[in-house]
Design an enzyme around this catalytic site. Structure first.
Site, PDB file in Angstrom:
ATOM      1  N   ASP A  16       0.847  -1.189   0.000  1.00 33.78           N
ATOM      2  CA  ASP A  16       0.000   0.000   0.000  1.00 33.78           C
ATOM      3  C   ASP A  16       0.881   1.238   0.000  1.00 33.78           C
ATOM      4  O   ASP A  16       2.033   1.193   0.420  1.00 33.78           O
ATOM      5  CB  ASP A  16      -0.942   0.022   1.204  1.00 33.78           C
ATOM      6  CG  ASP A  16      -2.191   0.856   0.956  1.00 33.78           C
ATOM      7  OD1 ASP A  16      -2.366   1.377  -0.166  1.00 33.78           O
ATOM      8  OD2 ASP A  16      -3.003   1.006   1.884  1.00 33.78           O
ATOM      9  N   GLY A  17       0.306   2.318  -0.483  1.00 32.02           N
ATOM     10  CA  GLY A  17       0.951   3.619  -0.451  1.00 32.02           C
ATOM     11  C   GLY A  17       0.022   4.619   0.189  1.00 32.02           C
ATOM     12  O   GLY A  17      -1.194   4.413   0.235  1.00 32.02           O
ATOM     13  N   GLU A  54       2.424   3.821  -4.119  1.00 34.75           N
ATOM     14  CA  GLU A  54       1.855   2.502  -4.415  1.00 34.75           C
ATOM     15  C   GLU A  54       2.854   1.667  -5.228  1.00 34.75           C
ATOM     16  O   GLU A  54       3.070   0.495  -4.938  1.00 34.75           O
ATOM     17  CB  GLU A  54       0.537   2.634  -5.192  1.00 34.75           C
ATOM     18  CG  GLU A  54      -0.592   3.304  -4.433  1.00 34.75           C
ATOM     19  CD  GLU A  54      -1.322   2.397  -3.455  1.00 34.75           C
ATOM     20  OE1 GLU A  54      -0.971   1.206  -3.324  1.00 34.75           O
ATOM     21  OE2 GLU A  54      -2.264   2.898  -2.813  1.00 34.75           O
ATOM     22  N   ASP A  76      -4.307  -2.636  -3.383  1.00 36.18           N
ATOM     23  CA  ASP A  76      -5.619  -1.997  -3.472  1.00 36.18           C
ATOM     24  C   ASP A  76      -5.600  -0.897  -4.529  1.00 36.18           C
ATOM     25  O   ASP A  76      -6.555  -0.146  -4.673  1.00 36.18           O
ATOM     26  CB  ASP A  76      -6.086  -1.468  -2.117  1.00 36.18           C
ATOM     27  CG  ASP A  76      -5.204  -0.376  -1.543  1.00 36.18           C
ATOM     28  OD1 ASP A  76      -4.250   0.081  -2.216  1.00 36.18           O
ATOM     29  OD2 ASP A  76      -5.453   0.030  -0.387  1.00 36.18           O
ATOM     30  N   HIS A 130      -9.334  -0.515   2.606  1.00 41.19           N
ATOM     31  CA  HIS A 130     -10.140  -0.061   3.746  1.00 41.19           C
ATOM     32  C   HIS A 130     -11.432  -0.861   3.864  1.00 41.19           C
ATOM     33  O   HIS A 130     -12.501  -0.329   4.132  1.00 41.19           O
ATOM     34  CB  HIS A 130     -10.432   1.436   3.631  1.00 41.19           C
ATOM     35  CG  HIS A 130      -9.198   2.242   3.410  1.00 41.19           C
ATOM     36  ND1 HIS A 130      -8.277   2.487   4.408  1.00 41.19           N
ATOM     37  CD2 HIS A 130      -8.691   2.820   2.299  1.00 41.19           C
ATOM     38  CE1 HIS A 130      -7.279   3.195   3.915  1.00 41.19           C
ATOM     39  NE2 HIS A 130      -7.508   3.405   2.645  1.00 41.19           N
ATOM     40  N   ASP A 140      -1.393  -0.598   4.890  1.00 44.38           N
ATOM     41  CA  ASP A 140      -1.871   0.780   4.971  1.00 44.38           C
ATOM     42  C   ASP A 140      -1.312   1.466   6.214  1.00 44.38           C
ATOM     43  O   ASP A 140      -0.850   2.616   6.151  1.00 44.38           O
ATOM     44  CB  ASP A 140      -3.400   0.803   4.990  1.00 44.38           C
ATOM     45  CG  ASP A 140      -3.949   2.210   5.117  1.00 44.38           C
ATOM     46  OD1 ASP A 140      -3.754   3.005   4.180  1.00 44.38           O
ATOM     47  OD2 ASP A 140      -4.556   2.525   6.160  1.00 44.38           O
TER      48      ASP A 140
END
Length: 154
Positions: A16-17, A54, A76, A130, A140
């Site tokens: 994740d970023g 990301e 994501d 999320h 995240d």
């Protein structure tokens, strides 16, 4: 996490970023899982974008693997997944230009990702962010914490 070559073992990676402002201070995070072991990595940059973070998460996670591996990367980011599985071949054919003949954004990172990916057998999977996915939430948190730590550093 480095002896997956030649076995049925798979390295699972969730990435994740995050960006505090876009552009702004950004962070990336990844959780690597292999044969019951887990490694968490993260980093941050002062002036970046969410898409760059990301991409960096996937690049850094793949770079950590010391041998060719079977890998599943969970992201994501539709930008990352679609970029690497659908768009990048056309960008390469077009000299790193889009169909509209404009320069591809983040081409430096796309090229690094391709370099890291070619050492491995990689499957790209999308996960809704999320939404309660355990490892996506960890990635995240790693990305957001890295960005906040850099932003708040003295």
């Amino acid at each position: 996490m480095s002896d997956a070559a030649g076995t049925d073992a798979t390295v699972e990676i969730s990435t994740d970023g995050a960006c505090l402002g876009n552009p702004g201070v950004g962070g990336w995070g990844a959780v690597l899982r292999y044969r019951g072991k887990e490694k968490r990595i993260s980093g941050a940059e002062t002036e970046t974008t969410n898409n760059r973070m990301e991409l960096t998460a996937a690049i850094e996670a793949l770079a950590l693997l010391t041998r060719p591996s079977n890998v599943v990367i969970w992201t994501d980011s539709s930008y990352v997944k679609d970029g690497i599985t659908k768009w990048v071949a056309g960008w390469q054919r077009n000299g790193w230009k889009t169909a509209a003949k404009k320069p591809v954004k983040n081409d430096d990172l796309w090229q690094r990702l391709l370099d890291e990916e070619k050492r491995h057998t990689v499957q790209w999977r999308w996960v809704k962010g999320h939404n309660g996915d355990h490892y996506n939430e960890i990635a995240d948190d790693l990305a957001t914490s890295a960005a906040r730590n850099l932003r708040d550093a003295p």
